[in-house]
Motif scaffolding. Sequence first.
Motif, PDB file in Angstrom:
ATOM      1  N   ARG A  57      -6.697  -3.292  -6.932  1.00 48.42           N
ATOM      2  CA  ARG A  57      -6.195  -2.238  -6.066  1.00 48.42           C
ATOM      3  C   ARG A  57      -7.341  -1.324  -5.647  1.00 48.42           C
ATOM      4  O   ARG A  57      -7.387  -0.865  -4.521  1.00 48.42           O
ATOM      5  N   ARG A 114      13.469   9.531  -5.716  1.00 46.81           N
ATOM      6  CA  ARG A 114      12.256   9.738  -4.933  1.00 46.81           C
ATOM      7  C   ARG A 114      11.016   9.431  -5.768  1.00 46.81           C
ATOM      8  O   ARG A 114      10.308  10.341  -6.199  1.00 46.81           O
ATOM      9  N   VAL A 115      10.792   8.177  -5.969  1.00 48.13           N
ATOM     10  CA  VAL A 115       9.597   7.783  -6.709  1.00 48.13           C
ATOM     11  C   VAL A 115       8.369   8.118  -5.863  1.00 48.13           C
ATOM     12  O   VAL A 115       8.448   8.147  -4.635  1.00 48.13           O
ATOM     13  N   PRO A 116       7.250   8.410  -6.498  1.00 50.72           N
ATOM     14  CA  PRO A 116       6.056   8.759  -5.723  1.00 50.72           C
ATOM     15  C   PRO A 116       5.600   7.589  -4.858  1.00 50.72           C
ATOM     16  O   PRO A 116       5.583   6.442  -5.309  1.00 50.72           O
ATOM     17  N   VAL A 117       5.225   7.902  -3.660  1.00 47.76           N
ATOM     18  CA  VAL A 117       4.708   6.873  -2.748  1.00 47.76           C
ATOM     19  C   VAL A 117       3.205   6.759  -2.974  1.00 47.76           C
ATOM     20  O   VAL A 117       2.526   7.775  -3.114  1.00 47.76           O
ATOM     21  N   PRO A 118       2.675   5.549  -3.059  1.00 46.95           N
ATOM     22  CA  PRO A 118       1.230   5.397  -3.299  1.00 46.95           C
ATOM     23  C   PRO A 118       0.402   6.209  -2.308  1.00 46.95           C
ATOM     24  O   PRO A 118       0.742   6.302  -1.124  1.00 46.95           O
ATOM     25  N   LEU A 150      -0.849   4.482   1.071  1.00 53.27           N
ATOM     26  CA  LEU A 150       0.033   3.422   1.576  1.00 53.27           C
ATOM     27  C   LEU A 150      -0.097   3.238   3.087  1.00 53.27           C
ATOM     28  O   LEU A 150      -0.272   2.111   3.562  1.00 53.27           O
ATOM     29  N   THR A 151      -0.034   4.314   3.833  1.00 57.45           N
ATOM     30  CA  THR A 151      -0.076   4.158   5.295  1.00 57.45           C
ATOM     31  C   THR A 151      -1.411   3.578   5.744  1.00 57.45           C
ATOM     32  O   THR A 151      -1.464   2.771   6.669  1.00 57.45           O
ATOM     33  N   ARG A 175      -3.269   1.506   4.045  1.00 57.58           N
ATOM     34  CA  ARG A 175      -3.304   0.077   3.742  1.00 57.58           C
ATOM     35  C   ARG A 175      -2.405  -0.708   4.699  1.00 57.58           C
ATOM     36  O   ARG A 175      -2.718  -1.843   5.055  1.00 57.58           O
ATOM     37  N   ILE A 176      -1.306  -0.108   5.105  1.00 62.45           N
ATOM     38  CA  ILE A 176      -0.450  -0.776   6.087  1.00 62.45           C
ATOM     39  C   ILE A 176      -1.219  -0.970   7.386  1.00 62.45           C
ATOM     40  O   ILE A 176      -1.197  -2.054   7.985  1.00 62.45           O
ATOM     41  N   ARG A 200      -4.838   2.115 -10.033  1.00 63.78           N
ATOM     42  CA  ARG A 200      -4.756   1.663 -11.417  1.00 63.78           C
ATOM     43  C   ARG A 200      -5.538   0.384 -11.645  1.00 63.78           C
ATOM     44  O   ARG A 200      -6.444   0.325 -12.432  1.00 63.78           O
ATOM     45  N   GLN A 229      -6.707   7.366  -8.703  1.00 67.29           N
ATOM     46  CA  GLN A 229      -5.394   7.068  -8.144  1.00 67.29           C
ATOM     47  C   GLN A 229      -5.073   5.565  -8.204  1.00 67.29           C
ATOM     48  O   GLN A 229      -3.940   5.161  -8.085  1.00 67.29           O
TER      49      GLN A 229
END
Lengths: 172, 243
Positions: free
Chosen positions: B106, B50-54, B57-58, B60-61, B102, B100
């Motif tokens: 981004r 379970r890597v962290p989700v950016p 993300l939602t 940007r989608i 990097r 947040q």
Amino acid sequence: MRRSKHTKFAVLIEGLSSELYRYAYWKCRDRIQAEELVQETYLRAWKALDSLRDASAAKSWLFTIFRREYARQFERKRHQEVDFEDLIESPTARPTYDTSSEAFALRRALAELAEDYREPLVLQVLGGFSCEEIADIMNISSSAVMTRLFRARKQMRELLTDDNMGVNEVSV
Amino acid sequence: MNCLEFRRLCLSEPATSTDAYVTHRRTCDECRRFAEGIDVIDGKLQNAMRVPVPENLTTRIKLRQILGDEHKKRGSRPWQWALAASVFLTVTLSGFFAYQIRAAHRYAEAVQVAAIEHVENYHDHMILGGAPGAGAPPQEQFQQVMATFGGRVTGTMAPVERVFICAMNKRPIAHAELPGASGIVTVLYVTGERLAEATEFAGDTYKVMLVPAGSGNLVVLGRPEEPLMDVVKTLKNAISWEI
């Protein structure tokens, strides 16, 4: 009708984007590429949303789109092998990430699996897909999926045994 | 089903619920322990994967969808075009938000996302009370609002139609609307991480320009056919910034 499409798409985003991102991450092993692919996948999904007739198949439909997009963008490229340490974010920057030594060993074992074995395992363990669904997503037979999963778990157990994870040898 | 068959199936599809599998698991102690061991490892593996989700993300989608949909909103939500045609002047983006993100590109993308989201929903985020110069003519109010963000309006500006102080990502931003060639133009100024260079992002629905200024960035947003560079030049000539 249009509102319905937007609503359906919003549900797809809210419900599946995290899972898809994590799968993408383990597929690409690169956060930037993973997110770009997820975004592109959703864009394609949006354009093809009318073709999704069965809502219960939405997840595998989305993952299938992702795989096609991945293949289109990256499969022909020679991947640079990612240093395993690069897979682990700084614990202070990502406090939600499991940084235990056990999780570390598990991720390392997973990273050491061949891609053919790792992918169905990720789809099953992380995505919760059945062998049949994985077969559809990967476009291979169900028996091939079962064989790969069998070998993947067997290798994982061997690798974890080497790491003194307390896993007993498999007597199969 | 014998033990060998069970274990093969257990390593392939441990969650299977076929009668033979379930029965064998229930009746064979050794195989049950084997299956429980697989369940434990799978559970731990699931957590480890379970890597962290950016963070955004939602968002940007959704932005990609908005920008990628050629038919979107032109007929059905015309009010958004009026918003899209306004000019954002100053946006204060939180340091937390910047933290947040990097890479610089981004960050720029995140600002663009936030700007478009703000344009589409800014009525929900307007801080009407306490804005500097409230009640004054828009041009004067614009000068006062900009001054609170470190900008000194010394040159000639296009007529400002409306000026707000709003909240974006829980931080105050200045928001102004100017008349553009093809509608209203909106501009934001984002304090926080200053971009190294100006960037432009053109989609089917919006065109956005980010220009480093002062201790943040100006975000100018309008319709795709809007000559935003003219607005940017006007802003750069008209506003001097505290270092």
